[in-house]
Structure formats: C-alpha cells, structure tokens
Scaffold this motif. Structure first.
Motif, PDB file in Angstrom:
ATOM      1  N   VAL A   1      40.275 -19.383  41.556  1.00  0.00           N
ATOM      2  CA  VAL A   1      39.179 -20.364  41.639  1.00  0.00           C
ATOM      3  C   VAL A   1      39.741 -21.770  41.393  1.00  0.00           C
ATOM      4  O   VAL A   1      39.481 -22.708  42.158  1.00  0.00           O
ATOM      5  N   GLN A   2      40.560 -21.892  40.338  1.00  0.00           N
ATOM      6  CA  GLN A   2      41.156 -23.189  40.006  1.00  0.00           C
ATOM      7  C   GLN A   2      42.030 -23.717  41.149  1.00  0.00           C
ATOM      8  O   GLN A   2      41.959 -24.893  41.506  1.00  0.00           O
TER       9      GLN A   2
ATOM     10  N   GLN B   1      39.876 -24.868  43.986  1.00  0.00           N
ATOM     11  CA  GLN B   1      39.212 -26.136  43.631  1.00  0.00           C
ATOM     12  C   GLN B   1      40.209 -27.295  43.729  1.00  0.00           C
ATOM     13  O   GLN B   1      39.853 -28.378  44.206  1.00  0.00           O
ATOM     14  N   ASN B   2      41.434 -27.063  43.274  1.00  0.00           N
ATOM     15  CA  ASN B   2      42.455 -28.113  43.386  1.00  0.00           C
ATOM     16  C   ASN B   2      42.718 -28.475  44.843  1.00  0.00           C
ATOM     17  O   ASN B   2      42.963 -29.629  45.171  1.00  0.00           O
TER      18      ASN B   2
ATOM     19  N   LEU C   1      40.485 -28.160  47.362  1.00  0.00           N
ATOM     20  CA  LEU C   1      39.316 -28.900  47.868  1.00  0.00           C
ATOM     21  C   LEU C   1      39.297 -30.333  47.341  1.00  0.00           C
ATOM     22  O   LEU C   1      38.879 -31.256  48.030  1.00  0.00           O
ATOM     23  N   ALA C   2      39.783 -30.511  46.111  1.00  0.00           N
ATOM     24  CA  ALA C   2      39.810 -31.853  45.518  1.00  0.00           C
ATOM     25  C   ALA C   2      40.944 -32.703  46.101  1.00  0.00           C
ATOM     26  O   ALA C   2      41.049 -33.898  45.816  1.00  0.00           O
TER      27      ALA C   2
ATOM     28  N   VAL D   1      33.457 -21.525  43.144  1.00  0.00           N
ATOM     29  CA  VAL D   1      34.351 -22.581  43.635  1.00  0.00           C
ATOM     30  C   VAL D   1      33.627 -23.929  43.750  1.00  0.00           C
ATOM     31  O   VAL D   1      34.145 -24.962  43.309  1.00  0.00           O
ATOM     32  N   CYS D   2      32.435 -23.908  44.324  1.00  0.00           N
ATOM     33  CA  CYS D   2      31.746 -25.152  44.661  1.00  0.00           C
ATOM     34  C   CYS D   2      30.874 -25.664  43.519  1.00  0.00           C
ATOM     35  O   CYS D   2      29.643 -25.529  43.543  1.00  0.00           O
ATOM     36  N   THR D   3      31.512 -26.295  42.548  1.00  0.00           N
ATOM     37  CA  THR D   3      30.785 -26.939  41.461  1.00  0.00           C
ATOM     38  C   THR D   3      30.128 -28.204  42.024  1.00  0.00           C
ATOM     39  O   THR D   3      30.453 -28.631  43.139  1.00  0.00           O
TER      40      THR D   3
ATOM     41  N   LEU E   1      32.315 -30.739  43.436  1.00  0.00           N
ATOM     42  CA  LEU E   1      33.010 -30.396  44.683  1.00  0.00           C
ATOM     43  C   LEU E   1      32.041 -30.116  45.845  1.00  0.00           C
ATOM     44  O   LEU E   1      32.477 -29.682  46.914  1.00  0.00           O
TER      45      LEU E   1
ATOM     46  N   CYS F   1      33.123 -29.147  49.568  1.00  0.00           N
ATOM     47  CA  CYS F   1      32.824 -27.806  50.085  1.00  0.00           C
ATOM     48  C   CYS F   1      32.123 -27.894  51.430  1.00  0.00           C
ATOM     49  O   CYS F   1      32.462 -27.167  52.372  1.00  0.00           O
TER      50      CYS F   1
END
Ligand code: BGC
Length: 363
Positions: free
Chosen positions: A265-266, A269-270, A272-273, A348-350, A353, A357
């Motif tokens: 997940v991390q 996310q990295n 996507l960021a 994943v999509c906080t 993000l 996403c």
C-alpha cells in the motif's frame, strides 16, 4: 535452470473425507499413517508487509479450502525462534513444513532435521542454499530485478537525466533472493556504467532488509555523494520508502527516481504521489496457492511433477520448482494491482491521494 510445463492445478484435489480441518492427533488410530498437518514459518513482519498481509491470508485461504490441518507462525526475524518453531511444529505432528528461511544456515538445519524425521519440506519464496527441501516455490527473481533495472532506466530517461549517478540499496546479504534481484538489475545497469552512460554510485546491502537501517545507510550515501544521487535502485518497497523519507528531508523527493518491490500500500501510494518510480507486483495469491497445493500433496505422502528445476548453486542439486512471473507497476497500472484484489482502493486512495487516484484511472 530447466524449464518445462507447469502441471500445478487449482487447489481442490483434497476434498477427501479423510482430512479434517482441525484434527489434533498426529496418528490415525491403528493404521500408523500420519494425519496430514502442515506447518508454515514466515520470516518476519517488518521487512515487508507481504508476509502478514498477503502470504498468511492466501495460505490460510488455500488450506481452509482444502480442509487440511495447518499452523502458520512468524519467526519475527529471530533465527533461534525460527528453529524453536520448527521443532514445535514437528513435535506437534507436522507432516510437511513450508519455510521462508532467515538465512541458509538455519534454514538448512531445519530442513535437514525435518528430513531425518520423515517430515516433507518446501522452500517458500527463498531457496535455502545447500538445503534439502523437496520443492521450491517462488517467482522468477532475476526477472524481478530486471524489471527494477528497466523501470529505473525508464524513469531516468523520462526525467532527461544526463550521466546520472545511481545508488543501489540491495536486500539482505543472507537472502538468496537479494542476490538474484541484484543479478537482474545489474544486468541492466552494469552495461550503462560500462558505457559511461550512467555513473555507479554507492552500492550497499541492507542486513535483514531492515527498513530503519536502510534509511541510515541511504542518508550516509547521500552525504558521501554531497547530495549527488540521481536515481536509486531500492530492492523492495520498504527500502524504497526509507529512501523516499530521506529524500523528503532533503527536498529531493519526486526529483530522484526510486524503485521498489511487493506492491505494498505504501509503495503504491508513493508511486501515485510521484515519489517512487515503480514497484514490482508479485501475485502472492498464486504463490501461496502453488505452495499450499504442494504442501498438501507432500503432507499426504504424495509427489507432484512441477516440470521445472532450479539448480542450488551451493549444493548443486536440481530442486523441483515453481517459478511465477512478476509484473512491473508504475502510475499507469497501479489500477491493475487493485483490480487483481491484492490491495483495495480504500487502502490506497486516501483523501490526499484522491486526485492522483482519479488521474491514474482508479475508480
Ligand atoms: C522477498 C520479497 C521481500 C523481501 C523482504 C524477499 O525474499 O522475495 O518479496 O520484500 O524478501 O521480506
């Protein structure tokens, strides 16, 4: 390595009435035949999220579906504990052991002891060098490394990097996989160093894949280079995230491409960021199913033809193996990992993000 056709079928051949889900006795009364019971030892829960969140879950699913008795334990990075768990499993009537070794020495001790007691064995994910496991189930780990090397090259090219300095943060020196990953990415990077297209920067292994140590090591690399590191080959998402944290401290995140592995997940996310260039997705569900299927067969005293072998470079033995295919993931196909059910969109999509996403087609 001899390649052949995989003959692994779906887990499901075990619907025999003789097996019970939670029978405790190790011997069938009167017959002398042992009740099939599988013991799995996972390595730790800190070097990667995968062991507890994916491997345990998918192995449990496979064992439950087959209605076979099993126990899964985690050695939490402790080699003595690893051996104690193995001993307890054998005393507890395990007829097959599936291990992810912490190093080849302790792995071999466990495998050899099991063998002497007539307990069947499988190397799960990591090959135990000089070991005696009956099967090895993993991914093509050199291919994993190649995807990482190629991913880094792609990101550096997209950034228009000229003669970039590349740092390599390798996995644990005691993990044969780390050697294979490195063989893979160096097969892509070394020709670039040789051609003076890229400059080889610091190159270090991280003992035990320890994420905290990885941060310290990378910070020292960056200092020793006077801040001049243009790309980082980090061998998994945990190491990659440690690198990203240090890059953030130095306002370099997003500027310096970083690789990873495991599609955590991390890590996703990295990506996507924009802080991580890529990861490698290994469909652990397939690995767990293949491992479980072989463990169940062995636990019942059966053998299966897997049609492929891997040569143990230390023992010289051709080990019957199942090697699965890894997949490179970048921003454009993070959605595939979600579609495969490995992680969820919710994980994943906080909120932070959400836009990233949407842009990445995750709906
Ligand atoms: C596994 C990787 C994992 C690493 C650290 C390797 O042996 O193949 O998936 O990230 O160990 O646990």
């Amino acid at each position: 390595m001899r390649k052949g056709i995989l003959t692994i079928a779906a887990v499901g051949l075990l619907a025999t009435g003789a097996l019970t889900a939670c029978g405790d006795s190790s011997d069938d009364a009167g017959s002398g035949a042992k009740t099939p019971k599988i013991g799995v030892i996972l390595p730790d829960s800190a070097s990667s999220d995968r062991w507890e969140t994916a491997d345990r879950k998918f192995l449990e699913e496979a064992f439950k579906a087959a209605g076979v008795d099993y126990v899964i334990q985690n050695a939490q990075g402790d080699k003595t504990q690893f051996q104690t768990i193995a001993d307890q499993m054998m005393t507890g009537g395990a007829t097959a052991l599936m291990i992810v070794n912490l190093d080849s020495g302790t792995g071999k001790a466990v495998l050899d002891k099991a063998k002497s007691q007539g307990v069947a064995t499988i190397d799960y994910d990591r090959l135990t060098l000089g070991g005696s496991a009956q099967y090895y189930v993993s991914f093509d780990n050199v291919a994993v490394g190649k995807l990482q090397g190629e991913g880094l090259v792609k990101c550096l090219t997209e950034k228009g990097a000229k003669n970039p300095v590349v740092a390599e943060l390798n996995g644990s020196p005691t993990d044969n996989n780390a050697t294979l990953f490195k063989n893979g990415y160096d097969s892509v990077l070394q020709p670039k160093y040789d051609a003076k297209e890229y400059t080889k920067g610091p190159d270090q292994s991280v003992p035990g894949w320890d994420n905290t140590q990885a941060g310290t090591i990378f910070e020292q690399m960056l200092t020793s280079q006077g801040g001049k590191i243009d790309g980082v080959l980090a061998a998994n998402d945990g190491l990659g995230n440690a690198v990203v944290s240090i890059l953030k401290k130095n306002n370099l995140n997003g500027k310096v491409p970083v690789t990873g592995q495991d599609a955590t997940v991390q890590g996703l996310q990295n990506i996507l960021a924009g802080d991580q260039c890529m990861t490698v997705y290994k469909a652990i569900k397939q690995e767990a199913q293949a491992g479980a299927e072989l463990a169940i067969a062995l636990a019942k005293g059966e053998r299966k033809d897997v049609g492929q072998t891997v040569k143990d470079p230390e023992g010289g033995r051709e080990v019957p193996s199942v090697l699965l295919t890894p997949k490179a993931i970048d921003k454009s196909n993070v959605k595939d990992v979600i579609a495969d059910g490995f992680v969820t969109k919710e994980q994943v999509c906080t909120a932070a993000l959400a836009a990233a996403c949407t842009a990445a087609g995750i709906s």
